[in-house]
Motif scaffolding. Sequence first.
Motif, mmCIF file in Angstrom:
data_model
loop_
_atom_site.group_PDB
_atom_site.id
_atom_site.type_symbol
_atom_site.label_atom_id
_atom_site.label_comp_id
_atom_site.label_asym_id
_atom_site.label_seq_id
_atom_site.Cartn_x
_atom_site.Cartn_y
_atom_site.Cartn_z
ATOM 1 N N THR A 98 11.688 -22.743 -47.301
ATOM 2 C CA THR A 98 11.810 -21.268 -47.136
ATOM 3 C C THR A 98 12.195 -20.443 -48.454
ATOM 4 O O THR A 98 12.006 -19.306 -48.687
ATOM 5 C CB THR A 98 13.239 -20.848 -46.083
ATOM 6 N N ALA A 99 12.902 -21.254 -49.403
ATOM 7 C CA ALA A 99 13.248 -20.521 -50.611
ATOM 8 C C ALA A 99 11.833 -20.210 -51.398
ATOM 9 O O ALA A 99 11.995 -19.067 -51.770
ATOM 10 C CB ALA A 99 14.144 -21.715 -51.697
ATOM 11 N N ARG A 198 28.514 -24.587 -43.729
ATOM 12 C CA ARG A 198 28.711 -26.048 -43.650
ATOM 13 C C ARG A 198 27.349 -26.743 -42.948
ATOM 14 O O ARG A 198 26.654 -26.045 -42.066
ATOM 15 C CB ARG A 198 29.582 -26.506 -42.322
ATOM 16 N N GLU A 199 26.831 -27.473 -43.701
ATOM 17 C CA GLU A 199 25.561 -28.149 -43.065
ATOM 18 C C GLU A 199 25.630 -28.755 -41.916
ATOM 19 O O GLU A 199 26.864 -28.984 -41.444
ATOM 20 C CB GLU A 199 24.758 -29.061 -44.243
ATOM 21 N N ASN A 218 24.058 -20.797 -37.984
ATOM 22 C CA ASN A 218 23.075 -20.158 -38.927
ATOM 23 C C ASN A 218 21.770 -19.807 -38.395
ATOM 24 O O ASN A 218 21.118 -20.959 -38.250
ATOM 25 C CB ASN A 218 23.089 -20.800 -40.239
ATOM 26 N N ALA A 219 21.378 -18.528 -38.173
ATOM 27 C CA ALA A 219 20.029 -18.396 -37.307
ATOM 28 C C ALA A 219 18.903 -18.392 -38.156
ATOM 29 O O ALA A 219 17.799 -18.402 -37.834
ATOM 30 C CB ALA A 219 20.279 -17.394 -36.527
ATOM 31 N N GLY A 220 19.320 -18.242 -39.616
ATOM 32 C CA GLY A 220 18.120 -18.203 -40.536
ATOM 33 C C GLY A 220 17.646 -16.925 -40.625
ATOM 34 O O GLY A 220 16.596 -16.539 -41.030
ATOM 35 N N ILE A 266 20.289 -23.438 -49.534
ATOM 36 C CA ILE A 266 20.888 -24.278 -50.558
ATOM 37 C C ILE A 266 20.470 -23.550 -51.817
ATOM 38 O O ILE A 266 21.169 -23.746 -52.647
ATOM 39 C CB ILE A 266 20.262 -25.599 -50.222
ATOM 40 N N ALA A 267 19.247 -23.240 -52.007
ATOM 41 C CA ALA A 267 19.076 -22.744 -53.282
ATOM 42 C C ALA A 267 19.556 -21.475 -53.530
ATOM 43 O O ALA A 267 19.653 -21.282 -54.800
ATOM 44 C CB ALA A 267 17.174 -22.540 -53.363
ATOM 45 N N PHE A 268 19.924 -20.567 -52.732
ATOM 46 C CA PHE A 268 20.328 -19.072 -53.020
ATOM 47 C C PHE A 268 21.650 -18.835 -52.188
ATOM 48 O O PHE A 268 22.733 -18.627 -52.859
ATOM 49 C CB PHE A 268 19.589 -18.160 -52.658
#
Length: 370
Positions: A98-99, A198-199, A218-220, A266-268
């Motif tokens: 997704t990033a 939290r992952e 986290n629904a994205g 994770i990237a942002f």
Amino acid sequence: MKSDLLENFDNNDIYSIILCGGSGTRLWPLSRKSFPKQFLSLGEKQKTLLQLTIDRVKNLSPLQNRWLVTAQCQENLCANQVSQQIAKIIIEPEARNTAPAIALTAWELMQENPDSIMVILSSDHSIQNVRSFEQTILDAIKLAKNNLFVTVGIQPTHPATGFGYIEQGLPLDNEGNILSPQRLSETTPTGYSVRSFREKPNQAAAEQFIRTQKYLWNAGIFVWKTKTFWNAYSHIQPEAAKLIESINKYNISEVYKKLENIPIDIAFIEQTSHVACVPANFDWNDVGSWSAVRECFEQDSQGNNTSGEVFLLDTKNSVVHSTGPFVSVIGMENVAVVASEDAILVMPLNRSQDVKKTIQYLETKNPKLL
């Protein structure tokens, strides 16, 4: 037709960005790498998950502001299902998570409308109560207008270990200011600051998260100003940003494969400040199993969810789908029977997660069925 909620809502700068590049097989045998679950029709309305996603944003974004991001191999599938309902399809040469997909879209949007707000959604989720969904997104937009990066959190219904979690912090008003205890007694928070992400936790941690009542799934779903995002992303991921800025129609395949395969969280998101969370006021499900299909979509008087040419007798609380042969199920309860042209799945619904073991078997024994 707009709902009363959106009657005076100016949506000219609101862009709905629908991510449609997944290749999941959790709804095998109907969902395949070449035909993932967002293209499936799982309810009586005969609309696919992707089509239902676009229906949900029609009041939020005008047609010219609805964009779709998908992998090159799925471009025709997308065009066939939604070509008249979206303005632009952004094609990833290959799936890079997704990033890269979101950053590529943000950079293209920077050229078209840098003052825009991005509402980023997945194409393969089930969301009930569209009006509540609209209200949640409107609250997120209010916070995004104040330069916050907003994520939507789902109230957990059980200690799931397959989702990421958001730890809620302090309550915020419409403008992103922290609500004092006195003001909090007078008004409902628009959202919350985010204390941590939290992952996917283990079972014990997930149970602890539920007990504290401070964690959301986290629904994205993300909402932010395009320009604010690009400025922050360029600072946090400078190499990736430079690669994306160098992309043109001639070199996109070569450049895109250099981008790290990484989710936006994770990237942002987890690396930036000014993050807020708006708790969802709607029922949400990522439709990650056949048991979830039964929960999300229409049931008959016996609690069955069906599609295709099927006949049921004395069968209850089951899922029976066929895109291939006629299927008859007699005297069963709490089962899934799913048939395609070349494969059949039969299991108790409480074993839905074990479909992944079938996938593992097929990866080595018969990958053409994936």
